[in-house]
Structure formats: structure tokens, C-alpha cells
Design a protein around this motif. Structure first.
Motif, PDB file in Angstrom:
ATOM      1  N   SER A 116      11.136  18.680  14.289  1.00  0.00           N
ATOM      2  CA  SER A 116      11.116  20.072  13.828  1.00  0.00           C
ATOM      3  C   SER A 116      10.257  20.222  12.579  1.00  0.00           C
ATOM      4  N   THR A 117      10.021  21.461  12.173  1.00  0.00           N
ATOM      5  CA  THR A 117       9.302  21.733  10.927  1.00  0.00           C
ATOM      6  C   THR A 117      10.071  21.163   9.738  1.00  0.00           C
ATOM      7  N   ALA A 118      11.399  21.258   9.810  1.00  0.00           N
ATOM      8  CA  ALA A 118      12.232  20.712   8.727  1.00  0.00           C
ATOM      9  C   ALA A 118      12.044  19.196   8.625  1.00  0.00           C
ATOM     10  N   ASP A 119      11.872  18.525   9.761  1.00  0.00           N
ATOM     11  CA  ASP A 119      11.614  17.073   9.760  1.00  0.00           C
ATOM     12  C   ASP A 119      10.307  16.778   9.037  1.00  0.00           C
ATOM     13  N   ASP A 120       9.303  17.615   9.294  1.00  0.00           N
ATOM     14  CA  ASP A 120       7.998  17.432   8.638  1.00  0.00           C
ATOM     15  C   ASP A 120       8.138  17.582   7.117  1.00  0.00           C
ATOM     16  N   VAL A 121       8.859  18.600   6.706  1.00  0.00           N
ATOM     17  CA  VAL A 121       9.046  18.863   5.267  1.00  0.00           C
ATOM     18  C   VAL A 121       9.748  17.672   4.615  1.00  0.00           C
ATOM     19  N   HIS A 122      10.805  17.190   5.266  1.00  0.00           N
ATOM     20  CA  HIS A 122      11.570  16.059   4.728  1.00  0.00           C
ATOM     21  C   HIS A 122      10.705  14.791   4.648  1.00  0.00           C
ATOM     22  N   TYR A 123       9.955  14.537   5.707  1.00  0.00           N
ATOM     23  CA  TYR A 123       9.099  13.339   5.782  1.00  0.00           C
ATOM     24  C   TYR A 123       8.055  13.353   4.675  1.00  0.00           C
ATOM     25  N   LYS A 124       7.393  14.507   4.509  1.00  0.00           N
ATOM     26  CA  LYS A 124       6.371  14.618   3.458  1.00  0.00           C
ATOM     27  C   LYS A 124       6.991  14.474   2.072  1.00  0.00           C
ATOM     28  N   GLU A 168       0.820  -1.162   0.000  1.00  0.00           N
ATOM     29  CA  GLU A 168       0.000   0.000   0.000  1.00  0.00           C
ATOM     30  C   GLU A 168       0.876   1.241   0.000  1.00  0.00           C
ATOM     31  N   THR A 169       0.419   2.222  -0.746  1.00  0.00           N
ATOM     32  CA  THR A 169       1.191   3.434  -0.942  1.00  0.00           C
ATOM     33  C   THR A 169       0.263   4.635  -0.862  1.00  0.00           C
ATOM     34  N   GLY A 170       0.852   5.823  -0.757  1.00  0.00           N
ATOM     35  CA  GLY A 170       0.052   7.032  -0.639  1.00  0.00           C
ATOM     36  C   GLY A 170       0.749   8.010   0.281  1.00  0.00           C
ATOM     37  N   LEU A 171      -0.039   8.790   1.008  1.00  0.00           N
ATOM     38  CA  LEU A 171       0.500   9.818   1.898  1.00  0.00           C
ATOM     39  C   LEU A 171      -0.214   9.728   3.238  1.00  0.00           C
ATOM     40  N   ASP A 172       0.521   9.966   4.319  1.00  0.00           N
ATOM     41  CA  ASP A 172      -0.077   9.924   5.655  1.00  0.00           C
ATOM     42  C   ASP A 172       0.483  11.075   6.475  1.00  0.00           C
ATOM     43  N   TYR A 173      -0.351  12.096   6.716  1.00  0.00           N
ATOM     44  CA  TYR A 173       0.094  13.262   7.489  1.00  0.00           C
ATOM     45  C   TYR A 173      -0.478  13.235   8.896  1.00  0.00           C
ATOM     46  N   TYR A 174      -0.974  12.085   9.326  1.00  0.00           N
ATOM     47  CA  TYR A 174      -1.685  12.024  10.600  1.00  0.00           C
ATOM     48  C   TYR A 174      -0.794  12.367  11.791  1.00  0.00           C
ATOM     49  N   ARG A 175       0.366  11.734  11.891  1.00  0.00           N
ATOM     50  CA  ARG A 175       1.264  12.042  13.010  1.00  0.00           C
ATOM     51  C   ARG A 175       2.629  12.411  12.448  1.00  0.00           C
ATOM     52  N   LEU A 176       2.760  13.647  12.060  1.00  0.00           N
ATOM     53  CA  LEU A 176       4.025  14.118  11.490  1.00  0.00           C
ATOM     54  C   LEU A 176       5.084  14.201  12.597  1.00  0.00           C
ATOM     55  N   PRO A 177       6.378  14.147  12.211  1.00  0.00           N
ATOM     56  CA  PRO A 177       7.442  14.208  13.234  1.00  0.00           C
ATOM     57  C   PRO A 177       7.284  15.405  14.165  1.00  0.00           C
ATOM     58  N   GLY A 178       6.804  16.543  13.627  1.00  0.00           N
ATOM     59  CA  GLY A 178       6.619  17.751  14.440  1.00  0.00           C
ATOM     60  C   GLY A 178       5.691  17.552  15.633  1.00  0.00           C
ATOM     61  N   SER A 179       4.723  16.655  15.485  1.00  0.00           N
ATOM     62  CA  SER A 179       3.793  16.388  16.590  1.00  0.00           C
ATOM     63  C   SER A 179       4.397  15.419  17.603  1.00  0.00           C
ATOM     64  N   ARG A 180       5.610  14.934  17.297  1.00  0.00           N
ATOM     65  CA  ARG A 180       6.260  13.953  18.189  1.00  0.00           C
ATOM     66  C   ARG A 180       7.649  14.442  18.592  1.00  0.00           C
TER      67      ARG A 180
END
Ligand SMILES: [Zn+2]
Length: 273
Positions: free
Chosen positions: A113-121, A98-110
């Protein structure tokens, strides 16, 4: 004489997960006794995809979907395509995902940093794109996972319309979003959430989905339907999910069986093989 049980497929199961290791033959036997005649084991990374294929080689009712889950992209190879192409050639591989996108628990919420979120997405988008490409080349469709990322997921899938269809698994969005999925030739599938007391919005979506535009799944070991809620889920429970869907749509189990199996045969390659 009683007529035979209408058959159903579990189009999204994680049969390679450790939850099934101790009693797999019994799980399979209960599924077959319940009339669940085919099960699709979904990979979440390359190791899990290979395990799904091993199960498919060993048991004739099991088929495999190979791919990489968006939540695990930080562990993914930079380029997933070479190994995925190789796996996709197997005759029991019926789709990519399975593939796609999941923004439910981004690194920033755990604590990230914001940069971590950008990289993860960004990694999620890259790994999704690679899987869409392999799907298009291989003539396969995609099992789509999206959470809190509907607009971006749809936008990334759209350019592939006409080449790759998606099934938005565990669908729980609005009827308007359902129409957007159907408009690009994609489908949805429904899990045990349809049986939950607080699943009224899902039942509304189920009632609004054209008969040939959805499939049934468990997403086991997660999301066990009522009356098994909270326990380990297994493919046999497609029975309870189908009964609720038939009630919601005011159709017979036979009609539902016919429509959902036909939809699955048209969507997944070689499922009838
Ligand atoms: Zn899944």
C-alpha cells in the motif's frame, strides 16, 4: 625486465556472499595475480558486516565497511547505533555503509500500500541518519547506495558535509549530479557498467570526473564487466574496469593506479594499515 603491474583496489566488493563460499582462496589468488592489492568487503546488515570483518581479520589484503543496506531496513533494529559503534572501533573497519536510500522497488510496486511505501522510506531515512551519525562520531566516511533517490540522498548527506564524506558507489547519474556530489566534498566510484555497450552515459561521467575524485570497484558478485558480463563478478575484474576507464580518460594505467589508490587512501581510514 618488465615493469611491475600497476596496482588497483577493489573498493566495493561483497566477499561475504555465498557466491564466493566454494572457491574463496582461488578468487583471492586471481585478484592478487591481476594486481588488485586491496579489497574492501562491504556489509549490508550486522551479520554481513561481521562476516566482512572476519575475512579482514583472516586475510591482510581485505578491509571491511560496516553498516546496513537501505533495501534491508525492514529487518533492521530500531536503533542500529550501539552495535554499529562497537563494530566501527575495529582497526580494519575503513568506513560505514553501505547506506543511503533506495526507492527503486517500493512495496507499492510489489502489491503493498501507499502507507507501506511511506513507512519503508521513513525507515530508510532513519537508518541512513543513524549511520551518518555513527560515521561523524567515529571519524569515518560513508559508502553511499542510492537508487531512484538521488535528491533525497544528497539532501540527507549535505548537513554532514565537512564531517562525513560519501562515495556514491556504482555512479550512473548525469554530469550535473556528479557536480552536486563533488560540491559537498563527496566522491564517486565506477563499476563494470563502464565497459557495457550501453554504458556510454557512464563513460561520459568518467571522462568528466576530476582525476582525484573517483575510485574503482566491482560491486561483485554483481555487474561483471565485459568480457565476463553475465557471469559471477570477482575482484580480479577491476583490471578490465580500470583498462576501460584509462582508455576513456586517455590516460595510462600507471596514472590511473596512482590517482585512484591515493584517493582511496585519503577516503578510507586505515586502508594503509
Ligand atoms: Zn554493494
Amino acid at each position: 625486465m618488465t615493469s611491475p603491474k600497476p596496482l588497483f583496489f577493489d573498493t566495493h566488493a561483497h566477499l561475504d556472499y555465498p557466491e564466493f563460499a566454494s572457491d574463496f582462496p582461488e578468487v583471492l589468488a586471481r585478484a592478487q595475480a591481476a594486481g588488485i592489492s586491496k579489497m574492501i568487503s562491504i556489509g549490508t546488515n550486522l551479520a554481513s558486516s561481521r562476516r566482512a570483518l572476519e575475512l579482514a581479520e583472516k586475510f591482510s589484503p581485505i578491509f571491511a565497511v560496516v553498516g546496513w543496506h537501505p533495501s534491508d531496513v525492514l529487518e533492521a533494529p530500531l536503533d542500529l547505533r550501539p552495535e554499529l559503534r562497537e563494530l566501527a572501533r575495529h582497526p580494519k573497519v575503513v568506513a560505514i555503509g553501505e547506506t543511503g536510500l533506495d526507492y527503486y522497488r517500493l512495496p507499492g510496486s510489489r502489491g503493498g500500500s501507499t502507507a507501506d511505501d511511506v513507512h519503508y522510506k521513513q525507515r530508510q531515512a532513519e537508518i541512513f541518519q543513524q549511520q551518518l551519525e555513527v560515521a561523524a562520531e567515529s571519524g569515518l566516511n560513508c559508502v553511499i547506495h542510492q537508487r531512484a533517490s538521488f535528491e533525497d540522498t544528497l539532501a540527507q548527506l549535505k548537513p554532514f558535509a565537512g564531517k562525513v564524506r560519501g562515495v556514491f558507489h556504482c555512479f550512473g547519474e548525469s554530469i550535473e549530479r556528479l557536480q552536486q556530489v563533488l560540491a559537498i566534498g563527496s566522491l564517486v566510484s565506477y563499476t563494470g557498467i563502464v565497459t557495457f555497450k550501453n554504458g556510454q552515459n557512464i563513460r561520459e561521467a568518467v571522462a568528466a570526473t576530476p582525476m582525484n575524485k573517483f575510485m574503482v570497484e566491482t560491486d561483485c558478485p554483481y555487474l561483471a564487466p565485459v568480457p565476463h558480463r553475465g557471469k559471477r563478478c570477482e575482484p580480479a575484474f577491476v583490471r578490465e574496469i580500470s583498462e576501460t576507464i584509462a582508455q576513456t580518460r586517455k590516460c595510462s594505467l600507471e596514472e590511473l593506479s596512482m590517482a585512484t589508490c591515493q584517493t582511496a587512501y585519503a577516503f578510507f581510514r586505515n586502508l594503509d594499515g
